[in-house]
Enzyme design. Structure first.
Site, short mmCIF file in Angstrom:
data_model
loop_
_atom_site.label_atom_id
_atom_site.label_comp_id
_atom_site.label_asym_id
_atom_site.label_seq_id
_atom_site.Cartn_x
_atom_site.Cartn_y
_atom_site.Cartn_z
N SER A 152 0.84 -1.20 0.00
CA SER A 152 0.00 0.00 0.00
C SER A 152 0.88 1.26 0.00
O SER A 152 1.66 1.46 -0.92
CB SER A 152 -0.95 -0.04 1.20
OG SER A 152 -2.00 0.88 1.07
N ASP A 178 -0.67 -4.79 -3.55
CA ASP A 178 -2.03 -4.27 -3.51
C ASP A 178 -2.13 -2.74 -3.48
O ASP A 178 -2.86 -2.17 -2.66
CB ASP A 178 -2.77 -4.85 -2.30
CG ASP A 178 -4.25 -5.11 -2.65
OD1 ASP A 178 -4.52 -5.47 -3.81
OD2 ASP A 178 -5.11 -4.93 -1.78
N HIS A 424 -7.02 -6.57 1.97
CA HIS A 424 -6.00 -5.63 1.55
C HIS A 424 -4.63 -5.97 2.14
O HIS A 424 -3.60 -5.81 1.48
CB HIS A 424 -6.42 -4.22 1.97
CG HIS A 424 -5.43 -3.15 1.61
ND1 HIS A 424 -4.86 -3.04 0.36
CD2 HIS A 424 -4.92 -2.12 2.36
CE1 HIS A 424 -4.05 -2.00 0.33
NE2 HIS A 424 -4.07 -1.44 1.53
#
Length: 465
Positions: A152, A178, A424
């Protein structure tokens, strides 16, 4: 069943079953078969930690054991916003069992045990400069091969750091988990609503870990037990909750593990709190009660219904703008009129546990970092495609690519892997699969060799996407 899962089943693995192999199945509140949410020490996964001094401040770095040769690669991990270096704990255990390498896991400024002069300066330029200085301090003038691995926000930092003239020639690979520019930028508008839906305080470390699992932030209970204490502060002592894990008393909490101490820790400053977590049976009864529970506990309980089936747990993430994520925001978000206390944080009613004694709060208030979000993700796809080092992208959804990366992937400019049945926090939910993909990527580029266990797993032949 995916081709990756079939490949794993066909591999001739030794009898060892990774501790991180399962995703937590949650019992409802009030169940007699209550899960063990007691915290676990990071020392079960990393050998030691060091506090690296730079001109900006002190950065906490966790390290697995040194590899058998100085030319072996270092996997330098960068966590996402709100997480910490300990979110890579289970991944570290898995990948060091597969290939000869060392994992170097850094707490980014404003997170974990890192202490800097200006913790609110989270601009992408500052974050990249922090990485440059930490790497230079760790390895002086003769660095080993470095593979940057970021999740991220950490993935955005890794991509920019790979372009840095200061360390670019040290970087032999980059892996991003991700995060994609197009979908991340579209998702930013919904992030404040999601953040308002999170509790601001927790009664105990166990309550925080339980919320982490029930909300779907992390789906792997073992990972949450080691990573969540590094994300919350004791409001009485001002110290991170990880400083209380080693002093956890088994007689106070029969389910708690014995403190584990192994590996040299001389270079790690560990401050232990005199306060002990409230883990009594009475506190569990308060959490479990149904007739007089608080509205916030009801909210958590409602969200836990979807957590029973991992496919239904949907939280907004920076690579997703799906209707499911928006619906989850609507469920979680509270009214903007919620009363605030004198510190500017939401008052005790927006908390998990008994409202009378909230002992822990978040280490970082992510809502205050909004001014930096566009800087993290703007231009990310182009920067990733033009990185000199070999590139790997891991996603939790096959629909996660934006147009620029879709074209680049069709042209074979990077390796991509989609890992399903995870949220996530891909590396926390399925650390074994992420480790396998990253290990195969590193072996494919001849940066190291497989361990004896890794040879049984036929890592290089692991399928790409």
């Amino acid at each position: 069943m995916s081709s990756l899962q079939k490949s794993i089943m066909k591999s001739k693995l030794p009898p060892r079953v990774p501790r991180s192999s399962g995703i937590a199945k949650l019992a409802p509140f009030g169940s007699s078969r209550r899960k063990d949410y007691s915290p676990v020490s990071w020392k079960q996964y990393f050998e030691r930690c060091v506090d690296v001094e730079t001109e900006a401040g002190t950065f906490r770095v966790y390290l697995s054991p040194e590899p058998d040769h100085p030319s072996r690669p270092r996997i330098f991990t960068l966590h996402g916003g709100g997480y910490s270096g300990l979110s890579w704990s289970l991944f570290t255990e898995e990948i060091t069992n597969m290939i000869h390498c060392q994992v170097v896991s850094m707490d980014i400024r404003g997170h974990g045990e890192t202490k800097v002069k200006d913790p609110d300066d989270l601009s992408i330029e500052t974050l990249v400069r922090d990485v440059e200085q930490v790497i230079q301090k760790l390895y002086d003038e003769e660095p080993p091969p470095i593979v940057l691995l970021g999740h991220s926000m950490g993935g955005a930092i890794a991509v920019r750091a790979a372009h840095s003239p200061v360390i670019e020639h040290y970087i032999h690979g980059i892996a991003v988990i991700d995060v994609v520019e197009g979908t991340a930028m579209e998702s930013l508008a919904s992030m404040q609503g999601f953040l308002r839906g999170r509790p601001t305080h927790f009664k105990s470390i166990e309550h925080a870990i339980e919320w982490c699992i029930r909300s779907g932030q992390v789906r792997n209970l073992e990972s949450a037990k080691v990573s969540m204490p590094s994300q919350i502060l004791n409001v009485q002592t001002g110290k991170l909750a990880i400083n209380e894990v080693d002093t956890y008393k088994k007689e106070d909490n029969p389910r708690a593990p014995e403190p584990t101490r192994h590996g040299p820790h001389a270079n790690c400053i560990t401050e232990e709190s005199d306060e002990e977590s409230d883990t009594s049976e009475a506190s569990e009864a308060k959490l479990a009660r149904t007739d007089s529970e608080s509205e916030d506990t009801k909210l958590t309980r409602t969200n836990s219904t979807n957590s029973e089936n991992e496919d239904n747990t949907k939280l907004p993430r920076l690579d997703s703008t799906s209707d499911d994520a928006e619906a989850s925001n609507a469920k979680l978000a509270r009214s903007d009129s919620t009363e605030k206390d004198q510190t500017g944080t939401f008052a005790v009613p927006n908390a998990v546990g008994d409202g009378a004694s909230m002992k822990y709060k978040w280490r970082i208030e992510l809502s205050r970092t909004e001014s930096h979000w566009e800087g993290w993700f703007g231009g990310l796809s182009s920067a990733f495609l033009h990185t000199r080092a070999p590139r790997l992208l891991l996603l939790a959804s096959v629909d996660g690519l934006d147009r620029e990366l879709t074209v680049g992937q069709m042209q074979g400019k990077f390796q991509m892997q989609v890992l399903t049945r995870c949220g996530h926090a891909v590396h926390e939910d399925t650390p074994g699969e992420v480790a396998r993909v990253v290990a195969s990527f590193i072996l494919r580029h001849r940066l190291t060799t497989a361990t004896e266990n890794g040879e049984h797993m036929h890592l290089v032949s692991a399928p790409g996407c």
